[in-house]
Design an enzyme around this catalytic site. Sequence first.
Site, mmCIF file in Angstrom:
data_model
loop_
_atom_site.group_PDB
_atom_site.id
_atom_site.type_symbol
_atom_site.label_atom_id
_atom_site.label_comp_id
_atom_site.label_asym_id
_atom_site.label_seq_id
_atom_site.Cartn_x
_atom_site.Cartn_y
_atom_site.Cartn_z
ATOM 1 N N TYR A 162 -9.824 -11.789 -14.190
ATOM 2 C CA TYR A 162 -9.034 -11.565 -12.816
ATOM 3 C C TYR A 162 -10.020 -12.120 -11.510
ATOM 4 O O TYR A 162 -9.905 -12.160 -10.780
ATOM 5 C CB TYR A 162 -9.848 -9.956 -12.858
ATOM 6 C CG TYR A 162 -8.852 -8.901 -11.238
ATOM 7 C CD1 TYR A 162 -7.728 -9.202 -11.500
ATOM 8 C CD2 TYR A 162 -10.340 -8.160 -10.600
ATOM 9 C CE1 TYR A 162 -7.225 -8.495 -9.824
ATOM 10 C CE2 TYR A 162 -10.170 -7.965 -9.465
ATOM 11 C CZ TYR A 162 -8.609 -7.901 -9.130
ATOM 12 O OH TYR A 162 -7.958 -7.660 -8.467
ATOM 13 N N ASP B 46 -13.937 2.025 5.571
ATOM 14 C CA ASP B 46 -12.156 1.783 5.077
ATOM 15 C C ASP B 46 -11.433 0.640 5.712
ATOM 16 O O ASP B 46 -11.791 -0.137 7.259
ATOM 17 C CB ASP B 46 -10.780 2.929 6.075
ATOM 18 C CG ASP B 46 -9.649 2.663 5.641
ATOM 19 O OD1 ASP B 46 -9.554 1.874 6.814
ATOM 20 O OD2 ASP B 46 -9.453 2.657 4.897
ATOM 21 N N GLY B 47 -11.162 -0.026 4.193
ATOM 22 C CA GLY B 47 -10.731 -1.573 4.936
ATOM 23 C C GLY B 47 -9.649 -1.824 5.653
ATOM 24 O O GLY B 47 -10.255 -3.145 6.884
ATOM 25 N N ASP C 292 -5.658 0.728 -7.358
ATOM 26 C CA ASP C 292 -3.742 1.028 -7.237
ATOM 27 C C ASP C 292 -3.370 1.483 -6.214
ATOM 28 O O ASP C 292 -4.464 2.450 -5.692
ATOM 29 C CB ASP C 292 -3.760 1.452 -8.933
ATOM 30 C CG ASP C 292 -3.341 0.910 -9.504
ATOM 31 O OD1 ASP C 292 -2.782 -0.585 -9.666
ATOM 32 O OD2 ASP C 292 -4.207 1.337 -11.049
ATOM 33 N N ASP D 211 -9.398 -6.956 -2.856
ATOM 34 C CA ASP D 211 -9.395 -6.651 -4.488
ATOM 35 C C ASP D 211 -9.252 -4.955 -4.135
ATOM 36 O O ASP D 211 -11.062 -4.184 -4.114
ATOM 37 C CB ASP D 211 -11.033 -6.988 -4.840
ATOM 38 C CG ASP D 211 -11.591 -6.465 -6.336
ATOM 39 O OD1 ASP D 211 -10.430 -5.961 -6.674
ATOM 40 O OD2 ASP D 211 -12.511 -6.385 -6.254
ATOM 41 N N GLN E 123 -13.035 9.593 -5.591
ATOM 42 C CA GLN E 123 -12.484 9.134 -6.141
ATOM 43 C C GLN E 123 -13.431 9.963 -7.696
ATOM 44 O O GLN E 123 -14.981 10.031 -6.882
ATOM 45 C CB GLN E 123 -12.335 7.413 -6.479
ATOM 46 C CG GLN E 123 -12.935 7.354 -6.576
ATOM 47 C CD GLN E 123 -13.083 5.271 -5.991
ATOM 48 O OE1 GLN E 123 -11.512 4.811 -6.521
ATOM 49 N NE2 GLN E 123 -13.501 4.995 -5.388
#
Length: 301
Positions: free
Chosen positions: A67, A143-144, A164, A161, A37
Amino acid sequence: MDQNLKGWYTERSPMWPGQAFSLKVDCKLLHKRSKFQNIEIFESTNHGKVLVLDGAIQFTERDEASYQEMITFLPLNAHPNPRKVLVVGGGDGGVVRELARHPAVEEVVQCEIDEEVIEACKTHVPSMGCGFSNPKLTLHTGDGAKFLEETQEKFDIIITDASDPVVPDEGDEGTKDGPAVSLFNEDYYVKMKGKLAEGGILCCQGENMWLHADLIMKLMNGCREVFPVVDYAYTYTPTYPGGQIGFILCSVNPATNFKEPLRVWDHNKANEMGLKYYNAEIHRASFVLPTFMRNHLTLTN
């Protein structure tokens, strides 16, 4: 930076069409592309440091507590003994920072897909990145969803957490799957349930009720087929689209009452812990939904 508004950062996205949000910029601190990203950090005039991923504001120092504290303490204070916690995502360090404050937590495991976000926050935003110095923390990068498939560990609490699920495509005219897309489907919730210890609870970033009500309803309906207790809470975060973001909470314990915290800290204790937003009254109130959302989720009082 939006060249049509010199000196300001403007967040415009097809994920929330027809609206935009701007912050005045004092200076840029970082702008780079990771494997996953675009990462930007800048110092704003009135909101402190700001993290932006793929064009979407992830936090500002001014309001991040609304948050970070809620996604952490809503599930933890609904569990009688939350000793071991898994965090999926949370690359800014805010959740693991809050977990370090909770007296019951003994062990924290985190899996974040983008190590460059971690390093960026540690370097440029120590108010957030300080979370990674938590001595209770074991940090994994990857990767979770895959981590959940492979780990043999069980957790009292799992907190997802995530950013988007979709991000702007080239030219900002459409969307494409983002790094967190695998964390927003029913299969992911099934995987999490398999890694919860007896009485375990999970809490996931639950999007914005004004913008993503259909996605929230879909996820909630799927969760109700898997968990005996499912609920939805929300918090006010002014710099998020719509000024609000929600949380999906699920428990494998049929007796769980998310609306009533099992721990209540008085004002002095909250100040001692360094809390800025969370308290028992906010905890309870966060589950009181506006009528349109209550109807949308077919929830009753």
